[in-house]
Design an enzyme around this catalytic site. Structure first.
Site, short mmCIF file in Angstrom:
data_model
loop_
_atom_site.label_atom_id
_atom_site.label_comp_id
_atom_site.label_asym_id
_atom_site.label_seq_id
_atom_site.Cartn_x
_atom_site.Cartn_y
_atom_site.Cartn_z
N HIS A 63 49.53 55.69 27.12
CA HIS A 63 49.06 54.32 27.30
C HIS A 63 48.03 54.32 28.43
CE1 HIS A 63 53.16 53.02 25.55
NE2 HIS A 63 52.26 53.10 24.60
N GLU B 120 48.57 52.67 31.98
CA GLU B 120 49.64 53.16 32.85
C GLU B 120 49.12 54.34 33.67
OE1 GLU B 120 52.80 53.89 30.08
OE2 GLU B 120 52.95 51.78 29.51
N HIS C 167 55.37 57.71 31.78
CA HIS C 167 54.87 56.37 31.50
C HIS C 167 54.86 55.54 32.78
CE1 HIS C 167 54.80 55.89 26.99
NE2 HIS C 167 55.38 57.06 27.09
N GLU D 76 59.72 56.49 33.41
CA GLU D 76 58.95 55.29 33.73
C GLU D 76 58.79 55.16 35.24
OE1 GLU D 76 57.71 53.12 31.63
OE2 GLU D 76 58.79 53.35 29.72
#
Length: 1205
Positions: free
Chosen positions: A902, A905, A999, A1084
């Site tokens: 992504h 990010e 991420h 994350e």
């Protein structure tokens, strides 16, 4: 049954006088009141006296095991004597007034509601009805009704509803009887069918006969009348009937506002606003409100209330009404599609991308622009004016959170889908072509020169790209003359530059107390040389091209002022003073060469080289064909010396911002509405006179589509959609220049789509000042004040909302005061990390490789945009060519890492940078790690998205992390070939020990992991399964558990191992299910900061992100040591899954992803206040809300001191 028997059976003391009286009353009931009614009157009168004088008696009647309530109700049902009925009603009023809901609950459970309603019918048949009986009956019903869920239905079915209405109509001047009747009517109205029926009977009009202007009399009656009217108006049918009364309500509210100077009747004023709020839930109501000048009335009254804190509930409700009635505006765009277009050779058969291609496209001379037939408007549609678009109880997070009360339906419940697949989906012959990416598994090193091993393994170079003009800063050889640098706030003026984080020396223990600092940095050889960190800069065009619009022609070194990005000329003189652009001409004749001092960051950033970065940019392909380099990417970033705390939200900030937005409608003449930057117009307007800021985003990873000057120091900013998409607006990166020092600028990004953001919880935007960089501080810093995130009045079409109608965009707003004149500043959502930066870092890492390190860089594939996707192999070189050494080398377990699928990010790339630097380091830990594993790393899975400033998608317009189940080699080449690498490893029985995809998370704090577990997924559901079916190795918890013990930013409590249907096509789930990797994770990293551990209360920076990447490596080394049976027995606590689940159960469940906002994110668990959002209901008590229900409560509750902040 005699008295003694009753008392003995019930276990109540025999000396209780009231029980004796109840025994007598029960006897009368058995005799059906055939005796003289005077006896019943006397008994009930005595019971009433005891209840009124003795609290003990009240308790005895309703105590567990007592039959007192049954006797009272039986007597009430059987007696025909008026006085006995009144006595019993008095008794019930006394009993139910004190004791709360428990006593009323007992009364309802004994059938008391039905008896009372039947008595209402009986009493109404008397001619005339007894006023006292009706008064007492409705008083008791007013207490009982709210606790009986079927109260409204019972009243309607037996006819009591009409009796109360008729009683109300006949006693409009009888205030004593009117009050309890209104209270009961209010309870009746909570039932929708009842409310509609009451409206048909003229009750709405009746209420407007009771309420009136300011008066000191009968205020309690007026308060109840308004609450009753408000309950009735929740029905749209009744709201339509009340539309004509909107001017009356506004007039009444103004009258109470003017006269209630001591604020003793806030509840009445709030009740009037509640009625207006319900009427404006419908389109006709909003129109009537606007026509009655309601916006101005509520705005003025609210402004006058601002100084009084206790009036916040009035301000909040007024704001809610005004924002709801604010006419829906369209975004100031010709189309919601991206400005840029990349033609796909193959278009998906269905989905949003296919829909985009249904409209014809045209070409512009510079960019490819979307065009559309004149009758197609994808910015707004008929839903924007649809009366039913906004539901009456429309809550802010309705899409994401509405299913929480019923449980998480997104959790996978099919056990067969939770088991790894037994067979491989592709034949091995197809996968053999990927053998060339695993030369280390067959390498014999016979031709390898161990005396000079660095020449033995080389990187596979990327194919050279055709050069185009690139406008970049280039270094001059002139050193500064006595440069001076003012310290930033909070920094020591004599503090040495922050050395690069030495990831080799990282400590592997986590400070539980949050006191120690476990990130040790070695002093860099260049420390203390801050005064030598500048050299000349002149902005020129490479390959013979002058700056765009600069009139430079083709001369490579055309003489002109040294221009900062954005076209603002400035430089530092010998003593560091600033020089204005207009002074350049006078200086040019006498000065042989103008110099702009810039920092040489090479001493501070060993992996950064400005000249090398320019070379990398020249080989990077972008759809818009960017021709400029942003200064932060050229200069580099040095982490700040001071810690950046999570911003404390100032009380009332959101309310202030919302009122400023409302002023646009009330005072339209104050609005400039001047476009100062627009990518949709090929020749963007040039603003002269210095009255407006200058914007630019036409550089790698840049994203800003349009800037509109609203007021002198306020700008609305519109972000560009992801290419081949019409949404995903979150990432921004743009340049600002032409600012005034000390002016309070406000920036509003008006087309955000997520319903919540960490900008509401202390996160700040990132800013990079060129003047600060020139002064020796090249760094991104957290900045901005008055930051908040809320729903705005810009309507989102159903096309943009995935078919959902009536949705709005959100505004992220922040204020900024600039400190330097003639500065050029850059703003970004998070620390930028471009594709060219990655390529530069990889080349620098190759140059730093030690002889003991095996490093190979391959080009995995080429992206749709023509950029190469690098694949790294890192391990330790064998010590010799002996069979034992070669065998040990080849049989090392593999670890597969990936990142940046992504583009928005960017923190994932900084974590990956920390991982790569540690792996290539010279520390004993790094060497041991290389000896333990073979690392296969894809550091950037979506180069095209990164280059072109996308937030979520690749050039195919699709989220690549939703394509892992069936990736297309034409549309998703990086995913297709990465998955093929893993399939090849599985086919040769070398599946990775660990797979981790890095991420970033926009709505949660800390760093945490998502993993996959059959058992934990089943435990979160109601499905039944045998212990045999749930057999599972708990090793998947070991790595996150290790990280929780050693990494300060990591939170085990935030981890989840539940598999959800909406995530079945993500890398984590597919690698677990299809490749059979038990330790398959998504890691994350927060975009905001931490709320636990050593970094609690701090915003996360690049230093902490890189540290996290290094800590992940150390955790892998510890995992290696723990995987032996002996070690595992000594560390069984790492697998204490039962205790962990007790603490973290339900925390990992996330709501189903929507068409619009598919996220690798769990539900946002923090409280949020949007308080002035359209359609929010103030009746929800946030203190009693389900903790998993993330809808936004209306902050009328005084318990929310943060309302509208």
């Amino acid at each position: 049954m005699n008295k003694h028997k009753m008392i003995t059976e019930k276990g109540v003391p025999s000396n209780s006088r009231v029980l004796m009286l109840f025994g007598q009353l029960e006897k009368l009931n058995r005799e059906s009141m055939l005796v003289d009614p005077e006896i019943a009157r006397q008994i009930t009168a005595k019971i009433l006296h005891l209840i009124q004088t003795q609290e003990k008696t009240r308790k005895e009647i309703v105590s567990k095991g007592s039959s007192g309530m049954e006797v009272i109700l039986a007597t009430l049902e059987n007696t025909q004597d008026l006085q006995s009925i009144l006595n019993i009603l008095y008794i019930l009023n006394e009993l139910l007034t004190v004791g709360g809901g428990r006593r009323i609950g007992v009364f309802v459970s004994k059938g008391g509601t039905g008896i009372l309603l039947q008595l209402v019918i009986s009493a109404s048949k008397e001619s005339p009805p007894s006023e006292e009986v009706m008064l007492q009956l409705h008083s008791v019903l007013a207490k009982v009704g709210p606790k009986d869920r079927k109260f409204g239905v019972k009243a309607r079915l037996n006819g009591a509803l009409n009796v109360t209405v008729n009683l109300l109509k006949q006693n409009l001047q009888n205030y004593k009887l009117l009050l309890p009747c209104l209270l009961v009517l209010q309870v009746y109205s909570s039932n929708t069918v009842n409310a509609v029926s009451l409206g048909k009977n003229g009750v709405v009009e009746l209420m407007f006969k009771i309420i009136g202007p300011y008066s000191k009399k009968n205020t309690s009656l007026l308060k109840v009348s308004l609450d009753t009217l408000g309950a009735l108006l929740k029905s749209k049918t009744n709201a339509q009937r009340a539309v004509v009364h909107v001017p009356i309500l506004l007039h009444i509210y103004q009258d109470w506002h003017r006269n209630d100077t001591r604020h003793r009747h806030i509840l009445i004023r709030k009740g009037i606003l509640g009625c207006l709020k319900n009427i404006t839930n419908i389109k006709l109501g909003r129109k009537a409100f606007i026509d009655a000048d309601g916006m101005r009335i509520l705005y003025n009254t609210s402004t006058e209330c601002l100084p009084v804190r206790t009036l916040d509930p009035l301000i909040n409700t007024s704001s809610l009404i005004m924002r709801k009635c604010f006419p829906k505006n369209r975004l100031p765009l010709p189309t919601i599609k991206s400005v840029f277009h990349h033609q796909l050779l193959r278009v998906p058969a269905g989905g949003p991308v296919a829909q985009l291609y249904n409209q014809p496209l045209g070409r512009g001379p510079i960019y490819q622009f979307y065009t559309k037939p004149p009758w197609v408007d994808d910015v707004v549609d008929e839903s924007d004016n649809n009366e039913d678009a906004e539901a009456e109880n429309d809550m802010e997070n309705e899409v994401e959170e509405k299913d929480h009360h019923a449980g998480n339906d997104d959790i996978e419940t099919d056990i067969n889908n939770l088991r790894p697949k037994e067979t491989h989906s592709r034949p091995f012959e197809e996968l053999k072509i990927y053998e060339r990416f695993f030369m280390e598994l067959s390498e014999d090193f016979q031709v390898f020169n161990f005396d000079n091993p660095k020449k033995g393994v080389t990187a596979t170079p990327a194919a050279p790209k055709s050069h185009r003009p690139i406008i970049v800063p280039t270094a001059q050889a002139l050193p500064p003359k006595n440069p001076t640098a003012a310290p930033l706030q909070g920094e020591c003026p004599h503090l040495a530059p922050v050395p690069a984080l030495d990831l080799d020396t990282i400590n592997i223990t986590k400070d539980q107390d949050g006191c120690g600092d476990h990130t040790h940095s070695q002093t860099h050889p260049g420390a203390g040389l801050e005064q030598e960190l500048v050299q000349g800069l002149e902005r020129v065009a490479l390959d013979g091209a002058g700056p765009q619009g600069g009139g430079g022609g083709g001369n490579k070194h055309n003489r002109q002022p040294p221009i900062l990005a954005g076209g603002v000329a400035a430089r530092l003189g010998g003593e560091g003073e600033e020089m204005l652009a207009e002074d350049w001409a006078e200086e040019e004749e006498s000065s042989e060469e103008g110099v702009l001092h810039v920092p040489d960051t090479a001493l501070l950033l060993p992996l950064h080289d400005p000249d090398l970065y320019v070379e990398m940019v020249k080989s990077t392909s972008s759809v818009p064909q960017f021709s400029e380099v942003a200064y932060p990417d050229y200069f580099g970033h040095v982490a700040p010396t001071s810690r950046e705390h999570i911003l404390e939200r100032v009380y009332g900030v959101q309310r202030t911002k919302i009122f400023q937005d409302i002023e646009r409608l009330i005072h339209p003449n104050d609005i400039l509405d001047k476009v100062v930057y627009d990518l949709d117009i090929q020749s963007c307007p040039v603003v002269d006179g210095g009255e407006s800021l200058k914007f630019n985003s036409q550089f790698e990873s840049g994203n800003l589509r349009k800037a509109v000057q609203i007021r002198k120091f306020e700008y609305d900013l519109v972000l560009n959609s992801d290419i081949n998409s019409n949404h995903y607006h979150q990432w921004f990166y743009f340049e600002v220049s032409g600012m005034r020092v000390g002016a309070p600028y406000r920036f509003n990004i008006i087309n955000c789509e997520k319903s919540n953001s960490q900008f509401n919880y202390g996160m700040q935007v990132l800013m990079y000042s060129v003047q600060e960089a020139i002064s020796g501080r090249p760094r991104w810093v957290r900045t901005g004040t008055d930051i908040c995130y809320y729903k705005n009045h810009f309507s989102r079409s159903s096309i943009a909302a995935g078919g959902q109608k009536g949705k709005s965009y959100y505004t992220m707003t922040f204020s900024m005061t600039f400190n330097h004149k003639d500065d050029v500043c850059y703003f970004a959502y998070h620390y930028p990390y471009t594709y060219s930066t990655l390529k530069m870092h990889l080349q620098k890492l190759e140059a730093l490789r030690t002889p003991q390190t095996y490093l190979r860089e391959d080009v995995l594939c080429e992206t749709l945009g023509g950029n190469s996707c690098p694949l790294l192999t890192i391990t330790a070189m064998p010590e010799s060519t002996s069979n034992d050494q070669i065998c040990q080398f080849r049989n090392r377990p593999l670890v597969f890492l990936s990142s940046r699928v992504h583009p928005g990010e960017t923190n994932a790339s900084w974590v990956m940078k920390g991982t790569l630097e540690f792996l290539m380091g010279s520390s004993p830990l790094a060497h041991s790690l290389r000896e333990a594993y073979i690392f296969k790393i894809v550091p950037m899975l979506n180069p095209d998205g990164v280059v072109n400033g996308n937030h979520r998608c690749s050039l195919s317009g699709e989220d690549l992390n939703r394509q892992w189940q069936n990736p297309s080699p034409e549309l998703h080449p990086t995913i297709y070939h990465t998955k093929s690498l893993l399939q090849y490893l599985a086919a040769i029985q070398r599946a990775p020990l660990v797979f981790c995809d890095y991420h970033g998370h926009s709505r949660k704090k800390n760093v945490f992991m998502y993993g996959c577990s059959l058992k934990e997924t089943v435990w979160e559901t109601n499905i039944s399964a045998t212990s045999c079916e749930l057999h599972e190795d708990l090793g998947y918890r070991t790595l996150p558990k290790i990280l929780s013990q050693m990494a300060p930013a990591f939170s085990m409590a935030s981890c989840s191992f539940v598999v959800e249907r909406s995530k079945e096509a993500t890398a984590r789930v597919v690698v677990w299910r299809e490749i059979g990797v038990q330790r398959s994770y998504t890691m994350e990293s927060t975009l905001c900061g931490c709320d636990q551990g050593k970094y609690k209360g701090l915003q996360i920076g690049t230093r902490e992100l890189e540290e996290m990447g290094a800590q992940f490596c150390v955790a892998l080394l510890r995992l290696k040591r723990l995987t032996s049976p002996l070690k595992l027995r000594n560390h069984a606590h790492l697998l204490d899954v039962e205790s962990d689940l007790t603490e973290t159960r339900c925390k990992g469940s996330s709501t189903p992803s929507t068409y619009l906002l598919e996220d690798e994110e769990a539900s946002f668990m923090e409280e949020v206040d949007y308080s002035a959002e359209s359609g929010d209901e103030p009746d929800n008590d946030p203190n009693t809300a389900d903790p998993h229900d993330n809808h936004l409560s209306d902050s009328e509750s005084n318990n929310h001191r943060d309302s509208l902040t």
